[in-house]
Design a protein around this motif. Structure first.
Motif, PDB file in Angstrom:
ATOM      1  N   ILE A   1      -8.114  11.028  -0.137  1.00 42.42           N
ATOM      2  CA  ILE A   1      -7.389  12.154   0.393  1.00 42.42           C
ATOM      3  C   ILE A   1      -6.990  12.122   1.520  1.00 42.42           C
ATOM      4  O   ILE A   1      -8.372  12.272   2.532  1.00 42.42           O
ATOM      5  N   PRO A   2      -5.809  12.108   2.035  1.00 41.93           N
ATOM      6  CA  PRO A   2      -5.627  12.073   4.133  1.00 41.93           C
ATOM      7  C   PRO A   2      -6.175  13.203   4.553  1.00 41.93           C
ATOM      8  O   PRO A   2      -6.852  14.393   3.917  1.00 41.93           O
TER       9      PRO A   2
ATOM     10  N   GLU B   1      -4.921  22.619   2.635  1.00 43.43           N
ATOM     11  CA  GLU B   1      -5.641  22.782   1.528  1.00 43.43           C
ATOM     12  C   GLU B   1      -4.106  23.048   0.594  1.00 43.43           C
ATOM     13  O   GLU B   1      -4.509  22.377  -0.724  1.00 43.43           O
ATOM     14  N   LYS B   2      -2.971  23.187   0.950  1.00 45.10           N
ATOM     15  CA  LYS B   2      -1.305  23.432   0.121  1.00 45.10           C
ATOM     16  C   LYS B   2      -1.983  21.668  -0.309  1.00 45.10           C
ATOM     17  O   LYS B   2      -1.153  21.373  -1.565  1.00 45.10           O
ATOM     18  N   GLU B   3      -1.353  20.628   0.953  1.00 45.71           N
ATOM     19  CA  GLU B   3      -1.622  19.082   0.603  1.00 45.71           C
ATOM     20  C   GLU B   3      -2.367  19.220  -0.889  1.00 45.71           C
ATOM     21  O   GLU B   3      -2.641  18.341  -1.989  1.00 45.71           O
ATOM     22  N   ILE B   4      -3.603  19.448  -0.654  1.00 47.22           N
ATOM     23  CA  ILE B   4      -4.866  18.856  -1.275  1.00 47.22           C
ATOM     24  C   ILE B   4      -4.689  19.586  -2.495  1.00 47.22           C
ATOM     25  O   ILE B   4      -4.887  19.180  -3.635  1.00 47.22           O
ATOM     26  N   ALA B   5      -3.998  20.591  -2.597  1.00 46.24           N
ATOM     27  CA  ALA B   5      -4.115  21.354  -4.646  1.00 46.24           C
ATOM     28  C   ALA B   5      -2.719  20.498  -4.650  1.00 46.24           C
ATOM     29  O   ALA B   5      -2.547  20.432  -6.301  1.00 46.24           O
TER      30      ALA B   5
ATOM     31  N   ASP C   1      -3.369   8.016  -4.538  1.00 42.59           N
ATOM     32  CA  ASP C   1      -1.790   7.664  -4.193  1.00 42.59           C
ATOM     33  C   ASP C   1      -1.574   7.960  -3.028  1.00 42.59           C
ATOM     34  O   ASP C   1      -0.441   8.079  -2.678  1.00 42.59           O
ATOM     35  N   SER C   2      -2.519   7.811  -1.934  1.00 39.25           N
ATOM     36  CA  SER C   2      -2.207   8.634  -0.347  1.00 39.25           C
ATOM     37  C   SER C   2      -1.197   7.409   0.327  1.00 39.25           C
ATOM     38  O   SER C   2      -1.268   6.277  -0.069  1.00 39.25           O
TER      39      SER C   2
ATOM     40  N   TYR D   1     -11.490   1.163  -2.822  1.00 31.38           N
ATOM     41  CA  TYR D   1     -11.384   3.558  -2.643  1.00 31.38           C
ATOM     42  C   TYR D   1     -12.722   4.419  -2.154  1.00 31.38           C
ATOM     43  O   TYR D   1     -12.907   4.761  -2.495  1.00 31.38           O
ATOM     44  N   ARG D   2     -12.642   3.842  -0.533  1.00 25.71           N
ATOM     45  CA  ARG D   2     -13.422   4.367   0.417  1.00 25.71           C
ATOM     46  C   ARG D   2     -12.660   4.332   1.687  1.00 25.71           C
ATOM     47  O   ARG D   2     -11.851   3.263   1.951  1.00 25.71           O
ATOM     48  N   THR D   3     -12.929   5.402   2.465  1.00 25.21           N
ATOM     49  CA  THR D   3     -12.531   5.152   3.766  1.00 25.21           C
ATOM     50  C   THR D   3     -13.004   4.030   4.336  1.00 25.21           C
ATOM     51  O   THR D   3     -12.514   3.134   5.545  1.00 25.21           O
ATOM     52  N   ASP D   4     -14.413   3.811   4.632  1.00 26.07           N
ATOM     53  CA  ASP D   4     -15.342   3.061   5.223  1.00 26.07           C
ATOM     54  C   ASP D   4     -16.553   2.520   4.644  1.00 26.07           C
ATOM     55  O   ASP D   4     -16.592   3.198   3.021  1.00 26.07           O
ATOM     56  N   ARG D   5     -16.987   1.631   4.983  1.00 25.84           N
ATOM     57  CA  ARG D   5     -18.565   0.896   4.017  1.00 25.84           C
ATOM     58  C   ARG D   5     -19.582   2.308   4.521  1.00 25.84           C
ATOM     59  O   ARG D   5     -18.868   3.464   4.423  1.00 25.84           O
ATOM     60  N   PHE D   6     -20.390   2.563   3.336  1.00 26.09           N
ATOM     61  CA  PHE D   6     -21.115   3.395   2.872  1.00 26.09           C
ATOM     62  C   PHE D   6     -21.989   4.375   3.491  1.00 26.09           C
ATOM     63  O   PHE D   6     -22.462   3.533   5.070  1.00 26.09           O
TER      64      PHE D   6
END
Ligand SMILES: [Zn+2]
Length: 449
Positions: free
Chosen positions: A238-239, A244-248, A258-259, A285-290
């Motif tokens: 999720i970017p 909020e509208k884009e997340i919806a 599919d970002s 599928y993570r922004t970075d390591r934990f």
């Protein structure tokens, strides 16, 4: 030979099926073959010889500290510039950081060493960036004088940046490529924040950032895994800047995976494995390591597409550790722990991707999916890209649970209808030129949007 080509199903315009082979672009294959483990090793040995590259270290000593290190990187870029008829130009972009009461105890001049390989098409304003961080650290991040070799963190990423600049500056590309060795990463991502904020303010058309941080070691401590055939690419789902509208909307359409950054990760995997033998690109599928971060984060925050490339197996005895021997274990980020053949492959992964993107036409415009009627087939339409000469377009198809695109269909038309239900599959469209260089994929918007 492994993965020298891929077979995909192809539609011809008459809607008959046939198979095609996607060959390597010989120019990119040639550049990939020029990536040299010896060059990478010599860059890292030079970087380590600066003693420390702490952002807080001396900037006046000619041979030690961050000042001497960044001058040396600039000198390398300027050497490439001379050999490139001025296609590539380099600067140290500086900013004075105030003390922040955290990891900066007094004001410090920070410098990002940046080389720009200007695109050859004056109408093409796309920018692709490869980034590594020049600064290193001790166990105590405020220690500005003791040795901090930083061979892997992030000598490896910096060496990859320099090597890509060396090879790519000998060619020209329609789009612009920026090669940057930032500072201030260990103090709080300051160099990348400075650059990403500036890019946002100045409206740079950045289509992809490759953050290379810790890409040269092949083994993990504790688990004792040794493997130089896998590399990780981290991407945000999720970017970070989504409203909020884009997340919806993402939730309603099932586009959580599919970002643009995740599409870039898929692209890195496909193109990397097309051009680099014996290297599997493992998407995480993570922004970075934990619970950790890196220089791609400021770009994500500013709405740019960015991924982190990192070795598969990290060895924490060699990260952020003072050089010492304890209980017979050698600690510290020393050059002997870098696998230069592995670093060569990971550098080639970057080079293949940057080159394929910079050679490709820009993305198709106005990609839409028809939603007027309920139907078990799908109709997509799009317009020509803003820049570049297209041979046609690839339509990408995958099941909703598949991490990678499963079908790649070629068409020279600007629309397609096929018997795949939009309920059960994801779709995207890429522009492709005669040499087979494809743009990043575009997920279709709704025709009524
Ligand atoms: Zn790092």
């Amino acid at each position: 030979m492994k993965k020298s080509f891929l077979i995909f199903i192809v539609f011809t315009t008459s809607n008959s099926f046939s198979q095609t082979i996607i060959n390597r672009d010989p120019e990119i294959a040639q550049m990939v073959s020029e990536v040299s483990a010896d060059s990478l090793k010599s860059y890292i040995n030079t970087l380590v010889a600066f003693g420390t590259r702490s952002t807080l270290s001396t900037q006046t000593d000619k041979t030690k500290g961050i000042g001497a290190a960044r001058n040396w990187v600039l000198k390398k870029f300027n050497e490439f510039s001379k050999k490139s008829n001025g296609r590539i130009t380099a600067i140290i972009d500086t900013v004075t950081l105030p003390a922040d009461g955290k990891r900066i105890d007094k004001p410090v001049l920070l410098g990002n060493v940046m080389a720009t390989l200007k695109g050859s098409d004056p109408n093409d304003n796309r920018i692709f960036i490869i980034s590594g961080h020049l600064d290193s650290r001790r166990t105590d991040v405020m220690d500005r004088t003791g040795d901090a070799p930083g061979a892997n963190d992030d000598g490896s990423g910096t060496a990859a940046v320099i090597e890509c600049a060396r090879i790519m500056s000998q060619r020209s590309f329609p789009a612009t490529v920026i090669f940057v060795a930032v500072s201030g990463e260990e103090q709080g991502l300051f160099g990348s924040t400075f650059m990403a904020d500036k890019a946002k303010k100045e409206n740079w058309n950045i289509e992809g950032v490759f953050n290379n941080d810790i890409i040269g070691s092949n083994n993990s401590n504790g688990t004792n895994i040794i493997d130089n055939t896998k590399v990780r690419v981290f991407s945000q789902g999720i970017p970070a800047d989504a409203t909020e509208k884009e997340i919806a909307r993402i939730s309603a359409l099932g586009l959580e995976n599919d970002s643009k950054s995740r599409e870039l990760a898929r692209y890195v995997k496909e193109i990397g494995e097309r051009y680099v033998d014996n290297l599997d690109v493992v998407m995480v599928y993570r922004t970075d390591r934990f619970l950790r971060g890196g220089d791609h984060l400021p770009y994500l925050k500013n709405g740019f597409t960015s991924v982190r490339i990192t070795e598969m197996n990290e060895n924490f005895n060699h990260q952020h550790q003072d050089v010492r021997v304890e209980n017979g274990i050698q600690y510290g980020d020393l050059p002997q722990f870098v696998d230069y053949e592995y670093l060569r492959k990971n550098t080639a992964l970057n080079l293949a991707n940057l080159s394929n993107l910079a050679k490709a036409p820009s993305v198709p415009e106005a990609v839409k999916i028809e939603v007027k009627n309920l139907s078990n087939s799908t109709s997509l339409s799009w317009l020509a890209p803003k820049t570049g000469k297209v041979k046609g377009y690839y339509i990408l198809i995958r099941e909703t649970t598949s991490p990678v695109w499963q079908k790649k269909i070629f068409t020279s038309e600007n629309e397609i209808t096929f018997p795949y239900s939009k309920d059960n599959y994801f779709f995207a469209v890429q522009s492709v030129n005669e040499a087979g260089n494809e743009s990043l994929p575009v997920i279709p918007g709704l025709a009524r949007e």
